[in-house]
Design a protein around this motif. Structure first.
Motif, short mmCIF file in Angstrom:
data_model
loop_
_atom_site.label_atom_id
_atom_site.label_comp_id
_atom_site.label_asym_id
_atom_site.label_seq_id
_atom_site.Cartn_x
_atom_site.Cartn_y
_atom_site.Cartn_z
N THR C 71 36.37 57.67 36.63
CA THR C 71 35.61 56.51 37.09
C THR C 71 34.83 55.88 35.95
O THR C 71 34.66 54.66 35.92
CB THR C 71 34.64 56.89 38.24
OG1 THR C 71 33.87 58.03 37.86
CG2 THR C 71 35.42 57.21 39.51
N LEU C 72 34.41 56.69 35.00
CA LEU C 72 33.73 56.11 33.83
C LEU C 72 34.70 55.21 33.06
O LEU C 72 34.34 54.09 32.66
CB LEU C 72 33.20 57.21 32.92
CG LEU C 72 32.59 56.74 31.59
CD1 LEU C 72 31.43 55.77 31.83
CD2 LEU C 72 32.12 57.93 30.75
N ALA C 73 35.93 55.69 32.88
CA ALA C 73 36.92 54.87 32.18
C ALA C 73 37.17 53.56 32.94
O ALA C 73 37.25 52.48 32.35
CB ALA C 73 38.22 55.65 32.01
N ILE C 74 37.26 53.66 34.26
CA ILE C 74 37.49 52.45 35.07
C ILE C 74 36.30 51.50 34.95
O ILE C 74 36.47 50.29 34.75
CB ILE C 74 37.72 52.84 36.55
CG1 ILE C 74 39.00 53.66 36.70
CG2 ILE C 74 37.76 51.58 37.44
CD1 ILE C 74 39.15 54.32 38.07
N GLY C 117 24.02 59.71 37.47
CA GLY C 117 24.76 58.78 36.63
C GLY C 117 26.13 58.47 37.22
O GLY C 117 26.59 57.32 37.19
N ALA C 118 26.78 59.47 37.76
CA ALA C 118 28.11 59.25 38.34
C ALA C 118 28.02 58.35 39.58
O ALA C 118 28.93 57.56 39.85
CB ALA C 118 28.75 60.58 38.69
N ILE C 119 26.92 58.47 40.32
CA ILE C 119 26.74 57.60 41.49
C ILE C 119 26.58 56.15 41.02
O ILE C 119 27.13 55.23 41.63
CB ILE C 119 25.53 58.08 42.32
CG1 ILE C 119 25.86 59.42 42.99
CG2 ILE C 119 25.12 57.03 43.36
CD1 ILE C 119 24.67 60.14 43.60
N VAL C 120 25.87 55.95 39.93
CA VAL C 120 25.74 54.60 39.37
C VAL C 120 27.12 54.06 38.96
O VAL C 120 27.44 52.88 39.19
CB VAL C 120 24.78 54.61 38.16
CG1 VAL C 120 24.97 53.37 37.29
CG2 VAL C 120 23.34 54.71 38.63
N ILE C 121 27.93 54.91 38.35
CA ILE C 121 29.26 54.47 37.92
C ILE C 121 30.10 54.05 39.13
O ILE C 121 30.74 52.98 39.12
CB ILE C 121 29.97 55.61 37.15
CG1 ILE C 121 29.19 55.97 35.88
CG2 ILE C 121 31.42 55.23 36.83
CD1 ILE C 121 29.05 54.87 34.88
N GLU C 137 41.45 51.51 43.99
CA GLU C 137 41.50 51.29 42.54
C GLU C 137 41.40 52.61 41.77
O GLU C 137 42.11 52.82 40.79
CB GLU C 137 40.35 50.36 42.13
CG GLU C 137 40.35 50.09 40.62
CD GLU C 137 39.28 49.09 40.18
OE1 GLU C 137 38.58 48.54 41.04
OE2 GLU C 137 39.17 48.87 38.95
N ILE C 138 40.54 53.49 42.24
CA ILE C 138 40.39 54.79 41.57
C ILE C 138 41.68 55.58 41.65
O ILE C 138 42.17 56.13 40.65
CB ILE C 138 39.20 55.58 42.19
CG1 ILE C 138 37.89 54.84 41.92
CG2 ILE C 138 39.16 57.00 41.66
CD1 ILE C 138 36.69 55.36 42.69
N LEU C 139 42.27 55.64 42.85
CA LEU C 139 43.54 56.37 43.02
C LEU C 139 44.64 55.74 42.17
O LEU C 139 45.46 56.44 41.58
CB LEU C 139 43.95 56.40 44.49
CG LEU C 139 43.28 57.49 45.33
CD1 LEU C 139 43.62 57.28 46.81
CD2 LEU C 139 43.73 58.88 44.86
#
Lengths: 304, 304, 304, 304
Positions: C71-74, C117-121, C137-139
Motif C-alpha cells: 500500500t505504501l508503494a501504491i 502510519g499504515a492507516i494513514v496510507i 486497486e490494492i488487489l
C-alpha cells in the motif's frame, strides 16, 4: 476538637503493633535498611498548646523528604514568589525521583517536593554561600519551629546519601544543563544530602509543624496566607504519586519521607507526626498512612 | 461565616466586568465558540440555606466536565468502591484529553475527571441500559440536587460534541482495547456527550452542589464520608493539570468545565458556582478562577 | 550469487522443523490463534527469474502488515512525495500499535509501517472512494506484482479484525482528531482490515516482492529510485521496535506481518518470502527471522 | 564503480559553495561556535586503494560523535557480544541526548550512538584503567585505521566539553544509579570528552573508515561479519532521530558528529568523509548530508 485524643493515640499504637504487613524499609543506604520495621510512633501538637504521643516517640528517625517542607518555607521567606519561576506547583503524575518530566518541561521541576524540585529549593537557599552556612540556616529554622536545640544532622546518613546519590546527581546535572542550578551541583547536593539527614523524634516533629496549623500556635515563622499555600502544596504533591490517594483516604495536607515519617496538618487544630519505617510502593510509610487514616476518622479531622 | 457575602459577590461581579484579558472561549464546537466572553455570573448557596448571586445568574451555560462530579457521585452510589478497580485517584500530570498514560498504565485512567476516566464512569452508569435510561438517572440526580425540574440537555450541543468527538472516540476505543469498557463505545459516548450538554445557570449549579457541603444542607444524596472523598478528588484532580495551582491560589475543592463554569465547595459552609466562558491554557475559566480567588480571600474561606 | 540456493532452502526447512521454541502464535483473533505453529515455508524469487522454495510453500497465510509495503508503494504512486506531509520516515522506538507518539507529535505517525502510519496510507489510497474500489486497486497491484490472479481477501479474518480492532479504531479516531484522516474512520478501517486479511503463500509473496529487487525482474511497477527508498524504509522501520536488531542479525530490508510472514529483499539479487506463525515479543516471526539469518549467512547476502 | 569520482567531488564542492542555507554551527562550546560555516570538504577512499578529495580537505575538525563508531569497534573487540547486555541495538525515536528512555528502560541505552550508549561503550573500554590509557588505545586504533600518526586530541575542546557537559554528567550518573557504569562517572566522562575532541581532516577520516568497506582494504582491524553489523547499526541509528530520513535520502550507513563531519560507507566500494560545520535540527551536518545525497546519486551508490 481534641478530646479523646490521647486515647485515640494509644489505641492506634496498639493497633499498629498488631499489623502484619508493615511495608518494606528503604534499602538504598545501610543506615535506613537496618532500621527495625516494628518501630512505630505518633505525636500530636494541638493549637491550644498541648502535646500528646504514643509508641516509640523518643526514637530519632531520619526526616529525609519531610525536610522539603521546611526548606520550601525558608526559600519562600528568602525569595518570595519569584521562586515559582524555577519550580512549578503541580502534581507530577510520576515517581519522586523521575527525570522524564525534567526533560519534557525544560528543566523546571513540577513541584518543590519531587526530588528535582527540592534540589532547586536547596539551591535557592544555598545562594552562593558555603553549604555549612545554608545548613545552619535550615537547622536554625527547624530548631526554632520545634523550640528545641537538640536537632542535628546524622553525619553517617549524610555520607551514605552522598555515596549512593547517583540519581540525585543526575537530576542536579540535568537542572544545570537547563540553566536551573545556581550553585555547583556538588555544593547544592552536599547541602541537600545533609538536610535530608536531619533527625527528629515524633514529638519534635509534631512541635516543628505547629507553624502550619495557621492559628499562631508556637513560634510565628510564616504568615497565614503562605501557611495555607504550603498546606495546599502538601495536599496536592506531598505524597508524590500517591498524593491523590492520601487525600482520598486521610483528607489532610501532609509530607512524607523515605525514613518512614509523615508530618500532617489539621488546619486550625493540630500538627501530627507519625513514624514507621516500612514503606508502600510509592515510598510513603505504610503504617504511618494507616495510622493517620484511623486518627482522622477517630477525631473527625478532615479538611473536606 | 457568610456575613458580607452579598456585598462581596457584587464587588466581584463589578471587578470582573472591568477585566481586560478574559481568556479564550472554547472553539471546538460552534455552540460554545459563539458565546459572549463578557458574560459573568456567580452564586453561593450557604449551609444555612440562603442563596446569593450576582451577574448573569439566570443565563444557562453548558456544564460540560462539571457533570463528571455528579456522575462520579452516582457511579459510587451504584457500584461502591469496586469502581476504583476501573479508574484511579491520582492527579495525572497531563492534559484532560491525553491518551499517553492510558497506554502506559494499561487502560486504567488516572482519575475520574480526565476525559478517559469520566468515560469509564459514564460507562459504569450505563451498565447495559439504553443511553436514555442512564441519562434519565443522571438528570434525576442533578434535578434532585438542585431541587429544580427545569434542568435539561441541550440537544444541539450534544449533537455537535458527537460530531467533533474524535478524541473521545479514540479514548473510548482505547479503553475497549484494554477491556475497560463494558458497553459499545458508541453507546457510552452517546451518553457522555449528552451528559456534557446538560445546562444550568449559576443559581441552579450552586444549589446542586449543596450535597457536597457536608452539613446535610438541601437534599441528602451522599453520606459525609463519601462527600469528603469527592471533595478530596476535586481538590487534587478537579482542574486537570492546573489543580495544584488552583489549590494554591483558591484553596477550595472545585470542578471546572470547558463551558466556563466552576463548582467550588467550602466544606461545612457553602457551595459556589461561577461562570465566565473565557478559558486559560488548561481549559479552566480564567475569570471564574480569579473570582473564586477574590471571594475566598474576602470571606476568609479556605480548607487550609 | 544464487548457486546452492535450493540446497540452502532445504537445509533451512529441515533445521526449522527441529526448533523447539517456535514463538507464540498471534492470539487476538481466533483465525490466527488456531494456526499450527509447526508450519514453515520459505521461497526465493531471483533476479534472473527463477523460483525456489521449501516447506509448506503452498499453504496460504494472512499477510497482515506485509501489505503495508504494497500500500505504501501504491500511495506513493498515487500521491508522490506530498504523502510525507502526513507521515514520517523515522523509526519510532515504540511498539507497532503505540499511540503515545501520535499525541506527542500532533497526529503525524512516525513511519508508514506502524499501525497509525499504515492507516494513514490506506486513507490516502481510499481518497473518497468506496472501500471496495480501493481494495480492488490494492488487489490489482498485488496480483500484478505476483503475476497471479489467485490472490484473495479472507473475509472471515477481515470480519474478525474488525470485531477486535478497538486499538486501530482508537488510532484512527486520534488521527481524525488531528485532522490527519480524510475519510470516515469506519471506511478507512474497513479498507484496512480487509487489506490485512489478504492471503498468499510464500511462492506468491516471493514473486510479489520482485519489484523491490531493483533489477527490473518481473512486472515493472516502481522505478529504481523509489524502490531504493522503499527498501530503506523497510530496513529502518519494517520490523517495528525490532528493526535495529533485525538489521544487525540479517542485514536485509524486510517487512514482517503478525500472521508470521516476512518479505525480505536482497537488492539486485532476490526477493525472499518466509512464513512461520510463531512470533517473538515484538510481533515478528521467530523462526522466520532465524531462517533469514541462516539463509543470508549461507548465501553471503547482506546489504552491508 | 569509481570512474568519474574525482569530477563528481569537484562538482559537489562547487555546488556546496553556492548553498545559501548552511544550517547552524553547534554553539554549546566556543571552540565549535567560532568555526566558519563556509568551510566544506569531502574525501573518498576506495576499495582499490585510491583517495580522492575536494574542498578544505586539509582542515582539521572535531570528530565528536563520529568517534562512537571507532569506540564501538574497539569495545566489541575487547568484550564481544556480552557488550549487548549493557546497550541495545534499536533506534531510539528520541534526540541524541535524551534521558527519557534511560528511565523507562532501566538504564540500558537504546543503542551505542545516542550519548548514553556511547558513554557506556567508553566505560567498557576504560575498564578500570586510567583515562589516559584508554585514550591511548582509542588513538592507537584510529591512527592504525587511518595509517597516520598525526591524529591528536584537541585539549581545548576537551576542556570545554567537560565544562559544558552537564547533560552528559546527568546521563552518566543516571547510568550509575542503574548499575550500568563500571567506572567513576568523572573518569568515564573525562575519557569520553577527550575522545570526542579527537581531530582529523576528511582525508584522514576517509582513510580511517576503510576497515568498514568490508573488502580488506587498508589495515585489517575487524572481520567481515562484524563489519556488516557495524554498518547495520550506523544505518539504523547513526544519525539519531534523523536516521530514517538519512537512509531514505542517501541510502548508505553513516555516522555523524556535531562537529559537522559524517563518515559514510559504500560496502565493498568506498569510505566517504564529508565535513561542513552547519547542522540541521537533528544535529547532523546539513551540507554534509546534501553532498552525500548528490554523490550517491552521481555514483549510483546505495545499499538498496
Amino acid at each position: 476538637m481534641t478530646s479523646g485524643l490521647q486515647e485515640a493515640l494509644q489505641q492506634i499504637a496498639a493497633d499498629m503493633a498488631d499489623q502484619g504487613d508493615r511495608g518494606a524499609v528503604a534499602d538504598y543506604i545501610p543506615q535506613l535498611s537496618g532500621i527495625d520495621p516494628n518501630l512505630f510512633a505518633i505525636a500530636v501538637a494541638t493549637a491550644d498548646g498541648s502535646l500528646h504521643y504514643a509508641g516509640d516517640s523518643h526514637t530519632l528517625f531520619s526526616l529525609q523528604s519531610i525536610t522539603k517542607m521546611f526548606t520550601l518555607a525558608i526559600a519562600l521567606g528568602r525569595s518570595g514568589d519569584q521562586l515559582w519561576t524555577r519550580v512549578g506547583r503541580e502534581p507530577s503524575g510520576n515517581a519522586f525521583n523521575s527525570i522524564v518530566q525534567l526533560e519534557q518541561e525544560n528543566g523546571r521541576p513540577r513541584n518543590p517536593f519531587v526530588n528535582a524540585g527540592a534540589i532547586v529549593i536547596t539551591d535557592e537557599i544555598l545562594a552562593g554561600r558555603a553549604p555549612k552556612d545554608a545548613l545552619a540556616e535550615i537547622l536554625r529554622f527547624m530548631r526554632a519551629a520545634a523550640e528545641s536545640e537538640n536537632i542535628h544532622i546524622n553525619g553517617s546518613v549524610a555520607a551514605s546519601e552522598q555515596a549512593h546519590g547517583h540519581r540525585n546527581f543526575s537530576l542536579a546535572h540535568f537542572l544545570a544543563s537547563c540553566g536551573n542550578l545556581k550553585n555547583p551541583a556538588e555544593l547544592t547536593l552536599g547541602t541537600y544530602f545533609h538536610q535530608c539527614a536531619i533527625e527528629m523524634n515524633v514529638q519534635q516533629l509534631a512541635l516543628a509543624g505547629r507553624f502550619l496549623i495557621g492559628t499562631g500556635t508556637g513560634p510565628r515563622l510564616v504568615a497565614l496566607p503562605r501557611v495555607r499555600r504550603l498546606n495546599a502544596l502538601m495536599l496536592t504533591c506531598g505524597h508524590y504519586d500517591g498524593s491523590g490517594d492520601f487525600a482520598f483516604r486521610v483528607g489532610l495536607p501532609a509530607k512524607s519521607g523515605v525514613g518512614g515519617g509523615i508530618l500532617a496538618i489539621v488546619p486550625g487544630v493540630a500538627s501530627i507526626a507519625v513514624w514507621s519505617p516500612g514503606l508502600d510502593h510509592n515510598g510513603n510509610s505504610k503504617l504511618g498512612t494507616l495510622a493517620l487514616e484511623q486518627l482522622a476518622r477517630a477525631m473527625d479531622w478532615s479538611v473536606f
